[in-house]
Design an enzyme around this catalytic site. Structure first.
Site, short mmCIF file in Angstrom:
data_model
loop_
_atom_site.label_atom_id
_atom_site.label_comp_id
_atom_site.label_asym_id
_atom_site.label_seq_id
_atom_site.Cartn_x
_atom_site.Cartn_y
_atom_site.Cartn_z
CG HIS A 77 -2.05 -0.94 1.16
ND1 HIS A 77 -3.24 -0.74 1.80
CD2 HIS A 77 -2.19 -2.12 0.49
CE1 HIS A 77 -4.07 -1.74 1.54
NE2 HIS A 77 -3.46 -2.60 0.75
CE1 TYR A 206 -4.73 3.79 8.98
CE2 TYR A 206 -5.27 3.39 11.28
CZ TYR A 206 -4.49 3.12 10.17
OH TYR A 206 -3.47 2.20 10.24
N PRO A 298 -3.71 -0.49 18.66
CG PRO A 298 -5.27 -2.07 17.98
CD PRO A 298 -4.75 -1.36 19.18
CE LYS A 302 4.28 3.22 13.56
NZ LYS A 302 5.18 3.06 12.40
CE1 TYR A 390 0.37 3.19 7.66
CE2 TYR A 390 -0.63 3.83 9.74
CZ TYR A 390 -0.62 3.04 8.62
OH TYR A 390 -1.60 2.07 8.44
P1 FAS Z 1 2.60 -11.99 21.47
O1 FAS Z 1 1.56 -11.72 22.52
O2 FAS Z 1 2.23 -11.97 20.04
O3 FAS Z 1 3.24 -13.45 21.73
C1 FAS Z 1 3.54 -13.89 23.03
C2 FAS Z 1 3.53 -15.41 23.02
O4 FAS Z 1 3.92 -15.86 24.31
C3 FAS Z 1 2.14 -15.97 22.74
O5 FAS Z 1 2.21 -16.95 21.73
C4 FAS Z 1 1.72 -16.58 24.09
O6 FAS Z 1 0.94 -17.75 23.93
C5 FAS Z 1 3.07 -16.92 24.70
N1 FAS Z 1 3.04 -16.97 26.16
C6 FAS Z 1 2.45 -16.08 27.01
N2 FAS Z 1 2.65 -16.47 28.29
C7 FAS Z 1 3.39 -17.62 28.25
C8 FAS Z 1 3.90 -18.50 29.24
N3 FAS Z 1 3.70 -18.27 30.54
N4 FAS Z 1 4.59 -19.58 28.83
C9 FAS Z 1 4.82 -19.82 27.50
N5 FAS Z 1 4.34 -19.03 26.51
C10 FAS Z 1 3.65 -17.94 26.90
N6 FAS Z 1 -0.58 -4.85 16.58
C11 FAS Z 1 -0.62 -4.17 15.41
O7 FAS Z 1 0.42 -3.64 14.99
N7 FAS Z 1 -1.79 -4.07 14.69
C12 FAS Z 1 -2.95 -4.68 15.12
O8 FAS Z 1 -3.97 -4.60 14.47
C13 FAS Z 1 -2.94 -5.43 16.31
N8 FAS Z 1 -4.06 -6.10 16.74
C14 FAS Z 1 -4.00 -6.81 17.91
C15 FAS Z 1 -5.12 -7.54 18.36
C16 FAS Z 1 -5.06 -8.27 19.57
C17 FAS Z 1 -6.26 -9.05 20.04
C18 FAS Z 1 -3.87 -8.26 20.34
C19 FAS Z 1 -3.80 -9.02 21.66
C20 FAS Z 1 -2.76 -7.56 19.89
C21 FAS Z 1 -2.82 -6.85 18.67
N9 FAS Z 1 -1.71 -6.17 18.18
C22 FAS Z 1 -1.72 -5.47 17.02
C23 FAS Z 1 -0.48 -6.20 18.88
C24 FAS Z 1 0.21 -7.49 18.55
O9 FAS Z 1 0.34 -7.61 17.17
C25 FAS Z 1 1.51 -7.50 19.30
O10 FAS Z 1 2.18 -6.26 19.21
C26 FAS Z 1 2.45 -8.59 18.83
O11 FAS Z 1 1.75 -9.80 18.82
C27 FAS Z 1 3.64 -8.61 19.78
O12 FAS Z 1 4.32 -9.77 19.59
P2 FAS Z 1 4.99 -10.52 20.82
O13 FAS Z 1 5.73 -9.55 21.64
O14 FAS Z 1 5.70 -11.68 20.23
O15 FAS Z 1 3.79 -10.99 21.75
C1 PHB Z 2 -5.31 -4.66 10.56
O1 PHB Z 2 -5.35 -4.90 9.34
O2 PHB Z 2 -5.62 -5.51 11.43
C2 PHB Z 2 -4.85 -3.31 11.02
C3 PHB Z 2 -4.36 -2.40 10.11
C4 PHB Z 2 -3.93 -1.15 10.55
C5 PHB Z 2 -4.00 -0.84 11.90
C6 PHB Z 2 -4.49 -1.77 12.82
C7 PHB Z 2 -4.92 -3.02 12.38
O3 PHB Z 2 -3.59 0.38 12.32
#
Ligand code: FAS
Ligand code: PHB
Length: 397
Positions: A77, A206, A298, A302, A390
């Site tokens: 994009h 957005y 989100p 980032k 961004y």
């Molecule tokens: P993660 O949370 O991805 O991974 C941590 C891992 O550790 C998981 O697999 C978990 O199962 C494991 N774990 C936890 N406790 C443990 C334990 N005690 N023992 C063993 N394993 C354990 N970011 C964006 O940029 N855009 C978005 O749209 C966006 N949407 C999101 C939606 C949701 C519902 C959530 C929760 C987050 C969202 N995020 C988004 C943020 C997300 O993408 C995080 O920034 C990203 O997953 C971070 O990656 P990790 O630090 O690896 O953590």
């Molecule tokens: C998504 O595609 O899930 C998405 C994209 C942009 C954002 C957050 C989530 O800022």
């Protein structure tokens, strides 16, 4: 049964983007690691989360040899729309920065990283239980866990990485007397859906409106990802498809007559909004990466990218530690990583507070938010600043 003793150079808790990318980058440096993960591979690969790797994250994946599918299937994009006052205003990322973003869902990134680790005979212990960390200030910290076969393990390592997300166990291993947690809880959440529908627009939108925020994103030409602002305590199961579409259409409505293309909703859920950062991001031989150390709303896309930035900094420091017996960059990891953590915290807060209706806001706040959006879309220098943040800077800085 006595615990089975194992050994590795780097013990990693968490097979999310941070843990998997770090393990892969260390493997490329000939450094051994073991990932201990509580969820199953299927659960990890099916969890719908982020969708927008920055250029720096894409470049890192490609340089590390795990970016082939991302390059084939990711949608590049070159801009996105800020929609307010019933009109859309395009931020031309490529014209303003020379860079772009790629829409490629996080769970696809995880599939690629897991496949690469397993192809390289990397060790990922899925479905581990009773995971705990010990002796993090000693020369050999330990990870205790029970494997799916019921055998308990004591994994000794030289360095221990907490990549276990915002609800993990590692952050608590930094004593509260030495740790400062910074929080902001937002008074709203995102109601997210996945639907079978064609693209409503070729780039992300957005939208800020009197009825609330909406984000129109995509997963593929036939599957769309959309969000609207909701009460953080909202129960998604009480919302009918018609009510969801009515709210989304209201949040993007304008005199230009723009409407979303609707379709069957096959996944819906509410995501809470919060900003969090922990200082320091390390204690003894324990280092936190990704959401274990920080999380952002989100809105600025980032979270995934900030996790990748921590990992690139850590991988470089760990390589120097093992190959050059130099722990300088391990010692300065927190200071280096926090530079981008707080820049991204600000940007995510700015995008969130500018685009959402705050429950206690008055007409002054609304006018101020619209003036801020007007500035960002009418001033070339303001637009460029927004675009630069961004698309993100190269990782590791
Ligand atoms: P993660 O949370 O991805 O991974 C941590 C891992 O550790 C998981 O697999 C978990 O199962 C494991 N774990 C936890 N406790 C443990 C334990 N005690 N023992 C063993 N394993 C354990 N970011 C964006 O940029 N855009 C978005 O749209 C966006 N949407 C999101 C939606 C949701 C519902 C959530 C929760 C987050 C969202 N995020 C988004 C943020 C997300 O993408 C995080 O920034 C990203 O997953 C971070 O990656 P990790 O630090 O690896 O953590
Ligand atoms: C998504 O595609 O899930 C998405 C994209 C942009 C954002 C957050 C989530 O800022």
């Amino acid at each position: 049964m006595p615990a089975q003793s194992d050994r590795t150079q780097v013990g990693i808790i968490g097979a999310g983007p941070a843990g998997l990318l770090l393990s892969h980058l260390l493997h490329l440096q000939g450094i051994d690691s073991v990932i201990v993960e509580r969820r199953s591979r299927d659960a990890i690969e099916a969890t719908i989360r982020a969708g927008v790797p920055e250029q720096g994250t894409v470049d890192t994946m490609i340089a590390a040899g795990v970016g082939d599918r991302l390059q084939r299937e990711g949608a590049i994009h070159h801009g996105f729309d800020l929609r307010f006052g019933g009109q859309s205003h395009r931020i031309d990322l490529t014209a303003l920065t020379g860079r772009s973003i790629t829409v490629y869902p996080q769970h696809e990134v995880l599939k690629d990283l897991i496949a690469a680790r397993l192809a390289d005979e990397g060790q990922i212990i899925f479905e581990a239980t009773d995971v705990s960390v010990h002796d993090v200030t000693a020369d050999q910290p330990h990870i205790h866990y029970t494997a799916p076969d019921g055998i308990t393990h004591d994994l000794a390592c030289d360095l221990l990485i907490g990549a276990d997300g915002s609800h993990g166990v590692c952050r608590a291993a930094i004593p509260e007397t030495l740790r400062k947690d910074y929080f902001r809880i937002y008074p709203f959440g995102w109601f997210g859906i996945l639907c079978e529908a064609p693209l409503s627009h070729h780039e992300l939108i957005y939208a800020r409106s009197p009825t609330g925020f909406a984000l129109i994103s995509t997963r593929s030409p036939g599957v769309q990802r959309m969000y609207f602002q909701c009460d953080p305590a909202e129960d998604a199961t009480t919302w009918s498809d018609d009510r969801i579409w009515e709210r989304l259409q209201a949040n993007v409505a304008g005199e230009d007559g723009f409407r979303l293309k609707e379709g069957k909703i096959f996944q819906k859920g509410v995501i809470p909004m919060r900003s969090f950062a922990c200082e320091p991001m390390q204690h003894g031989r324990l280092f936190l990466a990704g959401d274990a150390a920080h999380s952002v709303p989100p809105t600025g896309a980032k979270g995934l990218n900030l996790a990748a930035n921590d990992v690139v900094i850590l991988a470089r420091a760990i390589e120097e530690f093992f190959h050059h017996n130099d722990n300088t960059h391990l010692e300065t990891y927190t200071a280096t990583a926090l530079k981008r953590v707080w820049r991204v915290q600000h940007f995510s807060w700015l995008m969130t507070s500018m685009m959402h209706n705050l429950p206690d806001e008055n007409e002054f706040d609304t006018k101020r938010q619209l003036a801020e959006l007007e500035l960002l879309t009418s001033s070339p220098t303001a637009s460029q600043t927004l675009a630069e943040i961004y698309v993100g800077a190269p990782l590791g800085t």
